[in-house]
Design an enzyme around this catalytic site. Sequence first.
Site, PDB file in Angstrom:
ATOM      1  N   SER A   1     -88.677 154.960  68.839  1.00 45.50           N
ATOM      2  CA  SER A   1     -87.728 154.583  67.793  1.00 45.50           C
ATOM      3  C   SER A   1     -88.372 153.539  66.895  1.00 45.50           C
ATOM      4  O   SER A   1     -89.451 153.045  67.196  1.00 45.50           O
ATOM      5  CB  SER A   1     -86.483 153.987  68.428  1.00 45.50           C
ATOM      6  OG  SER A   1     -86.812 152.745  68.998  1.00 45.50           O
ATOM      7  N   LYS A   2     -87.713 153.219  65.823  1.00 46.07           N
ATOM      8  CA  LYS A   2     -88.221 152.210  64.898  1.00 46.07           C
ATOM      9  C   LYS A   2     -88.653 150.945  65.627  1.00 46.07           C
ATOM     10  O   LYS A   2     -89.700 150.370  65.352  1.00 46.07           O
ATOM     11  CB  LYS A   2     -87.133 151.828  63.886  1.00 46.07           C
ATOM     12  CG  LYS A   2     -87.163 152.654  62.625  1.00 46.07           C
ATOM     13  CD  LYS A   2     -87.719 151.823  61.467  1.00 46.07           C
ATOM     14  CE  LYS A   2     -87.707 152.598  60.153  1.00 46.07           C
ATOM     15  NZ  LYS A   2     -88.908 153.381  59.923  1.00 46.07           N
ATOM     16  N   ARG A   3     -87.819 150.566  66.580  1.00 46.84           N
ATOM     17  CA  ARG A   3     -88.050 149.332  67.304  1.00 46.84           C
ATOM     18  C   ARG A   3     -89.350 149.368  68.111  1.00 46.84           C
ATOM     19  O   ARG A   3     -90.066 148.392  68.235  1.00 46.84           O
ATOM     20  CB  ARG A   3     -86.858 149.092  68.238  1.00 46.84           C
ATOM     21  CG  ARG A   3     -86.720 147.706  68.803  1.00 46.84           C
ATOM     22  CD  ARG A   3     -85.390 147.602  69.539  1.00 46.84           C
ATOM     23  NE  ARG A   3     -85.143 148.747  70.388  1.00 46.84           N
ATOM     24  CZ  ARG A   3     -85.685 148.910  71.593  1.00 46.84           C
ATOM     25  NH1 ARG A   3     -86.481 147.990  72.080  1.00 46.84           N
ATOM     26  NH2 ARG A   3     -85.426 149.978  72.313  1.00 46.84           N
ATOM     27  N   THR A   4     -89.660 150.544  68.664  1.00 43.25           N
ATOM     28  CA  THR A   4     -90.838 150.628  69.528  1.00 43.25           C
ATOM     29  C   THR A   4     -92.068 151.163  68.794  1.00 43.25           C
ATOM     30  O   THR A   4     -93.079 151.421  69.410  1.00 43.25           O
ATOM     31  CB  THR A   4     -90.551 151.497  70.764  1.00 43.25           C
ATOM     32  OG1 THR A   4     -89.890 152.692  70.348  1.00 43.25           O
ATOM     33  CG2 THR A   4     -89.679 150.759  71.751  1.00 43.25           C
ATOM     34  N   GLY A   5     -91.951 151.351  67.501  1.00 41.33           N
ATOM     35  CA  GLY A   5     -93.151 151.705  66.750  1.00 41.33           C
ATOM     36  C   GLY A   5     -93.115 153.032  66.026  1.00 41.33           C
ATOM     37  O   GLY A   5     -94.123 153.489  65.519  1.00 41.33           O
TER      38      GLY A   5
END
Length: 439
Positions: A200-204
């Site tokens: 996801s965006k958060r994890t890259g």
Amino acid sequence: MSVRVRFAPSPTGTLHVGSARTALFNWLFAKHEGGTFILRVEDTDQKRSDKKFLEDIFGNLDFLGITTDEGPYYQSERFDIYRKYAQQLLDEGKAVEEDGAIVFKVPLQSVTFKDVLRKDITVQTDLFDSLVLMKSDGSPAYNFCCVVDDALMKITHVVRGDDHIANTPKQVVLYKALGFEVPLWVHIPLIVGPDRARLSKRTGATSIIEYRKQGYLPEALFNYLSLLGWSPGDNREMVSPEEIVKLFDIKRVKKTAAMFDMKKLEWLNSKYIKEKPTKELAPLLAERLLEAKMIESDYDQVWFERVVDVSKDRMRLLQDIVTQYAFFFCEIPEYKEEAVEKHLTQEGIEKTLSDLAGLLKTAEPFDTETCEKIVRAYQEEQGLETKQLIHPVRVAITGSAVSPPLFDVMSVLGKDRVLKRLEHTLKNCLPGAKPGSTA
Ligand code: GLU
């Protein structure tokens, strides 16, 4: 039979890491086999497709060095072809018209297909008893036009993300109905974040363009994405594109999800930055400084290459030149509060800095060796520790507690600016200076 593979993006978003990896695996497979890499734009959804996404996808494939042997083909230009095959199925009584759409009636059967990475997969067709071929608005449905195109484009291996695995039996049924030869399938596992959840965006899961903006080199991204779910068999992390092409073996792609590790990508990037010849690296960095208006277009290239020479060993991202090496491109740097507090508050600091300013004034030539000799001699004579001398001088000259090797920095900045900064520090940054006057 020569290998023919395709990358089939929908221009409904930017090229993200997962699709880039799919494109890359297709490309590597084609190059390894001496085959053909085809680009096909799946733009049947006119509402969601956007030219800006297409530009992003093409631009970033290009950036990564993923070259096209054939295409791009555009599905939006091939509606006549899909209509013709839908008509054929209508004529043969295999499809019917329903509310303006053409729908394929799936004969009850069990479908088996070969996935290069897995055991044969068998699915009962009662799971999907009818398939839309052409929608009532006249556009083709994905599973249908994908099959027609893959067959007409003589695709030998469909290499795509395993999120499509549920589509495959539907497509196999359509191949058979149309009398086309079924290709081999390679469903490559998804990329997950360190939390093992879908990236996801958060994890890259940012788009390639985001990585580019931050200053990842294409060679680092190419290398990193190639090793996401595949490895050359040894423990090497840094492998050249030529070697990857030589060693790439689609059958050895791992069946389990690949974990995206930002830290590792960053580490690889720093390695590639360090390795890149200064002559090639310098223009890439200058571009960023120009954009940030930190240098002018008539900047001194010879001097700038010296900056790059002393900086590149510790750089992680090209954008670091803007965020961390700004002190090279101004008269007086910005002084970081913590650095000032930590290194410019000790007793005797005023004497140390003013003694050094006096000594450095006589340095001739003002190069790394001479600066080092002068500072070290003073350190010895005064019996000072590194933290009493080198760290404060670094802060005085760069505004920060970390920088490339101090004497290299001095030499690149030159005598005038070094002395000016020492004076500035003496006047404005030491305890007792007027608050608010540190910058
Ligand atoms: N356009 C589809 C996608 O973006 C392609 C799927 C496939 O490779 O068959 O996911």
